[in-house]
Design a protein around this motif. Structure first.
Motif, PDB file in Angstrom:
ATOM      1  N   VAL A   1       0.815  -1.204   0.000  1.00 39.77           N
ATOM      2  CA  VAL A   1       0.000   0.000   0.000  1.00 39.77           C
ATOM      3  C   VAL A   1       0.854   1.260   0.000  1.00 39.77           C
ATOM      4  CG1 VAL A   1      -0.199   0.244   2.500  1.00 39.77           C
ATOM      5  CG2 VAL A   1      -2.088   0.989   1.029  1.00 39.77           C
ATOM      6  N   ASP A   2       2.140   1.132   0.327  1.00 49.08           N
ATOM      7  CA  ASP A   2       3.028   2.296   0.246  1.00 49.08           C
ATOM      8  C   ASP A   2       3.172   2.775  -1.191  1.00 49.08           C
ATOM      9  OD1 ASP A   2       3.577   2.301   2.977  1.00 49.08           O
ATOM     10  OD2 ASP A   2       5.262   0.923   2.769  1.00 49.08           O
TER      11      ASP A   2
ATOM     12  N   SER B   1       0.138   7.638  -2.983  1.00 49.55           N
ATOM     13  CA  SER B   1       0.429   7.302  -4.366  1.00 49.55           C
ATOM     14  C   SER B   1       1.699   7.991  -4.827  1.00 49.55           C
ATOM     15  CB  SER B   1      -0.753   7.703  -5.247  1.00 49.55           C
ATOM     16  OG  SER B   1      -0.943   9.100  -5.188  1.00 49.55           O
ATOM     17  N   LEU B   2       1.907   8.014  -6.137  1.00 52.38           N
ATOM     18  CA  LEU B   2       3.115   8.602  -6.685  1.00 52.38           C
ATOM     19  C   LEU B   2       3.223  10.081  -6.305  1.00 52.38           C
ATOM     20  CD1 LEU B   2       2.968   7.016 -10.221  1.00 52.38           C
ATOM     21  CD2 LEU B   2       4.504   6.396  -8.351  1.00 52.38           C
TER      22      LEU B   2
ATOM     23  N   LYS C   1      -5.636   0.029  -3.527  1.00 54.58           N
ATOM     24  CA  LYS C   1      -6.615  -0.755  -4.269  1.00 54.58           C
ATOM     25  C   LYS C   1      -7.329   0.104  -5.292  1.00 54.58           C
ATOM     26  CE  LYS C   1      -9.485  -4.722  -3.171  1.00 54.58           C
ATOM     27  NZ  LYS C   1     -10.134  -5.487  -2.087  1.00 54.58           N
ATOM     28  N   SER C   2      -7.579   1.364  -4.933  1.00 57.44           N
ATOM     29  CA  SER C   2      -8.265   2.265  -5.863  1.00 57.44           C
ATOM     30  C   SER C   2      -7.421   2.574  -7.091  1.00 57.44           C
ATOM     31  CB  SER C   2      -8.613   3.578  -5.156  1.00 57.44           C
ATOM     32  OG  SER C   2      -7.443   4.235  -4.708  1.00 57.44           O
ATOM     33  N   GLN C   3      -6.145   2.231  -7.025  1.00 56.36           N
ATOM     34  CA  GLN C   3      -5.241   2.467  -8.156  1.00 56.36           C
ATOM     35  C   GLN C   3      -4.983   1.202  -8.952  1.00 56.36           C
ATOM     36  OE1 GLN C   3      -2.475   4.338  -5.230  1.00 56.36           O
ATOM     37  NE2 GLN C   3      -2.039   5.709  -6.929  1.00 56.36           N
ATOM     38  N   GLY C   4      -5.790   0.158  -8.711  1.00 54.15           N
ATOM     39  CA  GLY C   4      -5.736  -1.004  -9.575  1.00 54.15           C
ATOM     40  C   GLY C   4      -5.010  -2.217  -9.027  1.00 54.15           C
ATOM     41  N   THR C   5      -4.564  -2.186  -7.786  1.00 51.65           N
ATOM     42  CA  THR C   5      -3.904  -3.376  -7.245  1.00 51.65           C
ATOM     43  C   THR C   5      -4.945  -4.468  -7.000  1.00 51.65           C
ATOM     44  OG1 THR C   5      -4.158  -2.665  -4.939  1.00 51.65           O
ATOM     45  CG2 THR C   5      -2.173  -1.961  -6.103  1.00 51.65           C
ATOM     46  N   TYR C   6      -4.504  -5.704  -6.989  1.00 50.21           N
ATOM     47  CA  TYR C   6      -5.400  -6.810  -6.693  1.00 50.21           C
ATOM     48  C   TYR C   6      -4.763  -7.716  -5.653  1.00 50.21           C
ATOM     49  CZ  TYR C   6      -2.382  -9.164 -10.152  1.00 50.21           C
ATOM     50  OH  TYR C   6      -1.314  -9.657 -10.841  1.00 50.21           O
ATOM     51  N   GLU C   7      -5.558  -8.533  -5.005  1.00 44.93           N
ATOM     52  CA  GLU C   7      -5.082  -9.382  -3.917  1.00 44.93           C
ATOM     53  C   GLU C   7      -4.009 -10.343  -4.435  1.00 44.93           C
ATOM     54  OE1 GLU C   7      -6.819 -12.459  -0.514  1.00 44.93           O
ATOM     55  OE2 GLU C   7      -8.172 -11.421  -1.907  1.00 44.93           O
TER      56      GLU C   7
END
Length: 575
Positions: free
Chosen positions: A180-181, A322-323, A185-191
């Motif tokens: 998460v650093d 985020s970035l 999730k809102s930026q497209g990561t998945y489990e």
């Protein structure tokens, strides 16, 4: 108040607690996977936090940390640190205490190279018998005014426990970074998305902007993409090159296990790219695998370019973690970032001529837009830098590419002078080529040489060029640039190792070990078909003709990172 006991417990990152302290100008990042441990020392005299150099150590074993005393554990840590990093953590035994945070000193058995340390100010005297201890680390913290900070990205849980014990042997701030650093999730990561993929993607975006595509040629071949809004569009995972070769050997009864490095070296020895229609078993295997990888990745890149254009976004999908919001870069050239152990081979396959390895499909021979790619070691460490800068309120330097170092921590990149730059030392040692009317002993009308010095005259600067036949010539800057371009086009002159085996003695070579780390060495002797190589770290190896050609070919592409050509190497502090 600084911690006085040696044991440090790692913590998962939690901002702002995990940010750098106000006066902290350096930190160490660690990346650990399944093959080796990668380290980087961050921070420069100018105040930037980009990694200044990288080094690699083998995976830890329990014997490395199962020692009897805190001092033995501190010494074990010292053995895993590059020289400047060891000085930053333990000092150097001098009365002045070494560097205070701006520029690393050096931890050695001999005298400092004063020229190399000129930017660090006065050169401290070195205690030749100095050994890293727990007390030395505590004293260093007091001298510095704060504990050193370590950030870790790890996908190998058993190694993380050993690393925590090793680094935790001294009083320090030890943080284990979380996925998460880098992205939410809102930026497209998945489990289940690995933190190594997230951090390399962050590093790529921080280097050349958005959109970004990272191809990682490890045991598994992965690709991960970001669009122009900073949102992960997804990626793919498939068997890597070596995994494909191993599968063919293991799941059939007759096919051999091929070594990718040796087979690609054989392909490069041929006068023309090899057909994908092999006429022997080895060529049929290796050319097919390379063709599969090339077509697969070229297809991925083509789709990425179409689906992730460099269109300006009204609003980037980012939150507090985020970035960096200050990042102005846009990847207008759609540069593809390559990393991993097979990165060099992938880089060749994605070039216009497929690295002269294979003859690619006709549909790719006349591409409208050639693939721009960057093979960058340490993308994870650049990703860590961007996150640390964001949360610590520090400016991010952008596309400053660090280089690998030998075990002494020597690394540098020469700065090319701009039009207004009076530092023309950049040209010293640069290789050139020029055509003459008279051929050399081999019938070649092109003579090669290098720049040895320059002097200023009323008419302008003249650069002294020494050719390989011993002749010398002074040329102006404009002519010099033409000669440099000419050499870049035709490359170094190829000598037949069989006909002139002693020609190569004293030449520099390069070889890739383990996780795509490049090591440099020198050819010291020749005997009965084998050339002896002495690496800069003291190890030795014998090369046959195939190994020699591969090492010379690799060095031609990597010589700009050779520490030997930058400045003289400092001796090691450890025996």
């Amino acid at each position: 108040m600084l911690e006085v006991l040696g044991r440090t417990t790692s913590k998962p990152t939690s901002w702002p607690e995990s940010r750098l302290l106000k006066d902290e100008k350096r930190f160490i990042s660690i990346s650990c996977g399944n093959s080796s441990i990668h380290w980087a020392l961050h921070g420069s005299k100018s105040g930037g936090l980009n990694p200044q150099f990288f080094w690699r150590t083998p995976l830890l074993i329990s014997e490395d940390v199962d020692v009897e005393s805190p001092d033995e554990l501190a010494q074990a840590l010292g053995r895993h640190l590059a020289e400047d990093a060891a000085t930053y953590i333990f000092g150097n035994g001098s009365s002045s205490g070494g560097e205070g945070g701006d520029c690393a000193g050096n931890f050695s058995n001999g005298d400092h190279d004063k020229e190399n340390n000129a930017s660090a100010g006065a050169v401290p005297s070195v205690d030749k018998d100095f050994v890293p201890t727990l007390k030395a680390a505590q004293d260093r913290n007091k001298k510095r005014g704060h504990m050193a900070t370590f950030y870790v990205v790890c996908t190998n849980p058993p190694q993380l426990k050993l690393l925590e014990k090793l680094v935790g042997s001294i009083p320090c701030r030890l943080f284990v970074m979380q996925g998460v650093d880098f992205f939410h999730k809102s930026q497209g990561t998945y489990e289940g998305m690995g933190i190594d993929r997230l951090s390399t993607l962050s590093g790529a975006a921080s280097q050349h902007g958005l959109p970004a595509l990272v191809i990682d040629g490890g045991s598994a071949l992965t690709y991960t993409a970001l669009n122009a809004d900073g949102v992960i569009v997804g990626g793919g995972i498939s068997p890597g090159i070596e995994m494909k070769l191993k599968a063919l050997e293991q799941f059939t009864g007759a096919l051999p296990l091929l070594d990718i490095k040796k087979e690609t070296a054989k392909l490069l020895e041929k006068k023309r790219p090899s057909s994908i229609f092999g006429k022997n078993t080895n060529d049929a295997i290796i050319c097919s695998v390379l063709n599969e990888i090339s077509c697969h990745l070229r297809g991925v890149i083509s789709v990425w370019k179409k689906e992730c254009p460099c269109a300006a976004s009204k609003k980037r999908a980012r939150d507090d973690n985020s970035l960096p919001p200050s990042q102005p870069k846009t990847n207008d050239e759609q540069i593809v970032h390559i990393c991993g152990g097979s990165g060099h081979t992938i880089e060749q396959l994605l070039s216009m001529d497929y690295g002269r390895l294979i003859k690619g499909p006709a549909s790719f021979d006349k591409e409208d837009s050639p693939i721009r790619n960057k093979h960058i070691n340490g993308l994870i460490h650049f990703g860590i830098t961007s996150v640390v800068c964001l949360h610590s309120g520090r400016p991010y330097e952008g596309a400053c590419i660090a280089t690998n170092v030998d075990k002494y921590g020597n690394s540098s990149k020469k700065k090319k002078p701009s039009d207004n730059d009076e530092d023309f030392d950049y040209y010293i040692g640069v290789e050139v080529a020029k055509d003459f009317n008279e051929p050399d002993a081999d019938g070649d009308f092109t003579y090669r040489g290098h720049v040895v010095k320059y002097e200023m005259y009323q008419s302008g600067r003249l650069f002294r060029v020494v050719y390989t036949d011993g002749d010398e010539e002074d040329v102006g800057e404009d002519q010099l640039k033409e000669m440099i371009s000419h050499h870049q086009m035709i490359g170094a002159k190829r000598v037949d190792p069989v006909k002139q085996p002693y020609h190569f003695i004293g030449s520099r070579v390069a070889k890739i070990f383990f996780d795509n780390m490049v090591f440099y060495g020198t050819i010291t002797s020749y005997d009965n078909g084998f050339w002896n190589i002495e690496y800069d770290d003291g190890d030795m190896e014998d090369f046959d003709e195939t190994d020699l050609n591969t090492a010379i070919e690799l060095y031609d592409g990597k010589k700009s990172n050779d520490p030997e050509t930058m400045f003289e190497r400092l001796p090691s502090w450890t025996s």
